[in-house]
Design an enzyme around this catalytic site. Structure first.
Site, PDB file in Angstrom:
ATOM      1  N   ASP A 256       4.972  39.003  36.086  1.00 18.48           N
ATOM      2  CA  ASP A 256       5.028  38.327  37.397  1.00 18.48           C
ATOM      3  C   ASP A 256       6.367  38.660  38.052  1.00 18.48           C
ATOM      4  OD1 ASP A 256       3.725  35.423  38.745  1.00 18.48           O
ATOM      5  OD2 ASP A 256       5.751  36.093  39.292  1.00 18.48           O
ATOM      6  N   ASN A 264       8.580  38.513  51.012  1.00 21.09           N
ATOM      7  CA  ASN A 264       7.674  38.312  52.155  1.00 21.09           C
ATOM      8  C   ASN A 264       8.363  37.525  53.260  1.00 21.09           C
ATOM      9  OD1 ASN A 264       5.379  39.660  51.297  1.00 21.09           O
ATOM     10  ND2 ASN A 264       4.568  37.884  50.210  1.00 21.09           N
ATOM     11  N   HIS A 269       5.423  40.821  55.263  1.00 24.35           N
ATOM     12  CA  HIS A 269       4.339  41.093  54.323  1.00 24.35           C
ATOM     13  C   HIS A 269       4.230  42.586  53.988  1.00 24.35           C
ATOM     14  CE1 HIS A 269       1.510  38.274  52.643  1.00 24.35           C
ATOM     15  NE2 HIS A 269       0.660  39.270  52.488  1.00 24.35           N
ATOM     16  N   ASP A 273       4.178  44.398  50.426  1.00 28.96           N
ATOM     17  CA  ASP A 273       3.138  45.320  49.952  1.00 28.96           C
ATOM     18  C   ASP A 273       3.762  46.581  49.344  1.00 28.96           C
ATOM     19  OD1 ASP A 273       1.219  43.561  50.735  1.00 28.96           O
ATOM     20  OD2 ASP A 273       0.503  44.717  52.464  1.00 28.96           O
ATOM     21  N   GLU A 299       0.979  38.725  42.924  1.00 25.13           N
ATOM     22  CA  GLU A 299       2.070  39.521  42.341  1.00 25.13           C
ATOM     23  C   GLU A 299       2.093  39.358  40.829  1.00 25.13           C
ATOM     24  OE1 GLU A 299       2.768  36.155  41.923  1.00 25.13           O
ATOM     25  OE2 GLU A 299       4.933  36.565  41.935  1.00 25.13           O
TER      26      GLU A 299
END
Ligand code: GH3
Ligand code: MG
Ligand code: MG
Length: 384
Positions: A256, A264, A269, A273, A299
């Site tokens: 994680d 973000n 965003h 990505d 994630e």
């Protein structure tokens, strides 16, 4: 049996018109690389075959030179369709170029039946051979049907050459193009076989390619191109039962990204990505070929390591952690780190749910003890 060429041409015309109608209706639905070019080929064939029986009423420039050039343009359009299907570049001159050259080259031959037929048959035979080669070169993507298609194209090429040779050696016996000699009939029957079989093969290839696309979309995460959760679980279940039968261990990692929400929030965003894509690349590079990495969701990622002990899993996890913290992910200014939970099957009857739950609880241990680290849920801990 006498094969009447005129009848075969009428059948050819009906077949290409029907095939073209079917393809035109199909063209409106979805993505089919090369289908429009294939259909253009059929339309050009229709025009050529329509002119063919009208030859006695037309000037030879239209009825012969133009009609034969249309037929070659159709073959070239289908060649272009196969190139497009194979994701290869299609030169702009491919359809008009050879057809225009053929039209001009036939003009001085219009008075000589033998010379004309020899030239036309040789050009078509070459075009069919080229189509056979490009079909085979499509490879596995086109499936086994490409061999049948190529064989019929090669057969037609040979039949056309035989017809040309026949006319060359026996010019006196070939007074008109509709001569019902066996070789002529066979050459036209082969054209019919080519038209039907290559068009159906092309549709089969399209179906295979679209099934492969759908299969890919169903199994892989669109952003990271790692296995999605469903595919990961399906493959991991299979690997786990194989390991159970072989009596070998299996390890799993849960990963994680740390404080990913901040990426973000601070950079948007799209930047988030990019971080995920970069992370997936480093993850893939850090594990063995036999390992199965997947995107578990958001994630969170997971890796199944068939045959790996807990020590080997920890080494892989540390390799991943180091690769991620070595340089900023996704071209960000600051380093994003990853926390990893590692575990291995404590018993031979351990289920995938259990294995992943153990990796998940180890991951939360890594988060609690400060992030950017590997924590372990050991077999001994579970046994206790
Ligand atoms: P922690 O260190 O505790 O894991 O903190 P965190 O911020 O990483 O965890 P949290 O669960 O609070 O946030 C995860 C974020 O991941 C929230 C969500 O918007 C983001 N996320 C999930 N999927 C995607 C995605 O596909 N693209 C982007 N850009 N963000 C995603
Ligand atoms: Mg996180
Ligand atoms: Mg999370």
């Amino acid at each position: 049996m006498t094969l009447d060429v005129r009848t075969i041409v009428v059948v050819l015309l009906i077949v290409v018109l029907l095939l073209s109608a079917i393809l035109t209706l199909d063209l409106r639905s979805g993505r089919a690389p090369g289908l429009a070019r294939w259909n253009l080929g059929l339309v050009l064939f229709s025009a050529a075959w329509l002119l063919f029986p009208l030859r006695p009423f037309l000037h030879p420039v239209v009825g012969v030179a133009f009609a034969d050039a249309l037929l070659l343009a159709g073959l070239c359009s289908q060649y272009a369709a196969l190139l497009e299907f194979g994701e290869r570049k299609v030169p702009a001159w491919l359809v008009p170029g050879p057809a225009a050259l053929m039209f001009l080259a036939l003009l001085p031959l219009l008075g000589s039946y033998a010379g004309l037929t020899l030239a036309v048959s040789t050009v078509y035979a070459t075009a069919m051979a080229a189509l056979a080669v490009v079909t085979v070169r499509l490879g596995e993507r086109a499936g086994a049907v490409r061999w049948l298609s190529a064989a019929i194209l090669a057969g037609a090429s040979v039949a056309l050459m035989a017809r040309a040779a026949d006319i060359w050696w026996h010019p006196a016996e070939s007074p008109a193009v509709f001569t019902a000699s066996a070789l002529h009939g066979i050459a036209f029957i082969m054209l019919l076989a080519v038209t039907v079989s290559t068009s159906f093969s092309f549709l089969v290839m399209q179906r295979r390619a679209s099934e492969a696309r759908v299969q890919h979309i169903a199994m892989y995460d669109g952003l990271t191109e790692l296995y999605n959760r469903r595919a990961f679980i399906e493959i991991a279940e299979r690997e786990l039962s194989r390991a159970r039968r072989a009596g070998s261990p299996t390890a799993a990692l849960m990963l994680d990204l740390d404080h990913f929400k901040r990426v973000n929030d601070e950079r948007g965003h799209a930047a988030g990505d990019c971080v995920l894509v970069d992370f997936a690349g480093r993850l893939r590079a850090a594990v063995r070929v036999a390992d199965i990495p997947g995107r578990y969701g958001g994630e969170e990622f997971c890796v199944l390591l068939p045959g790996a002990s807990l020590e080997e899993a920890c080494m892989a996890a540390e390799r991943i952690r180091a690769a991620v913290s070595a340089a900023p992910l996704g071209g960000l200014a600051r380093i994003v780190t990853v926390s990893i939970g590692a575990t291995a099957t404590p018993r031979s009857d351990c289920t995938l749910d259990e294995l992943l739950a153990r990796a998940d609880s180890a991951l939360y241990g890594a988060k609690r003890s400060g992030r950017n680290r590997v924590a372990v849920s050991s077999p001994q801990a579970a046994a206790a």
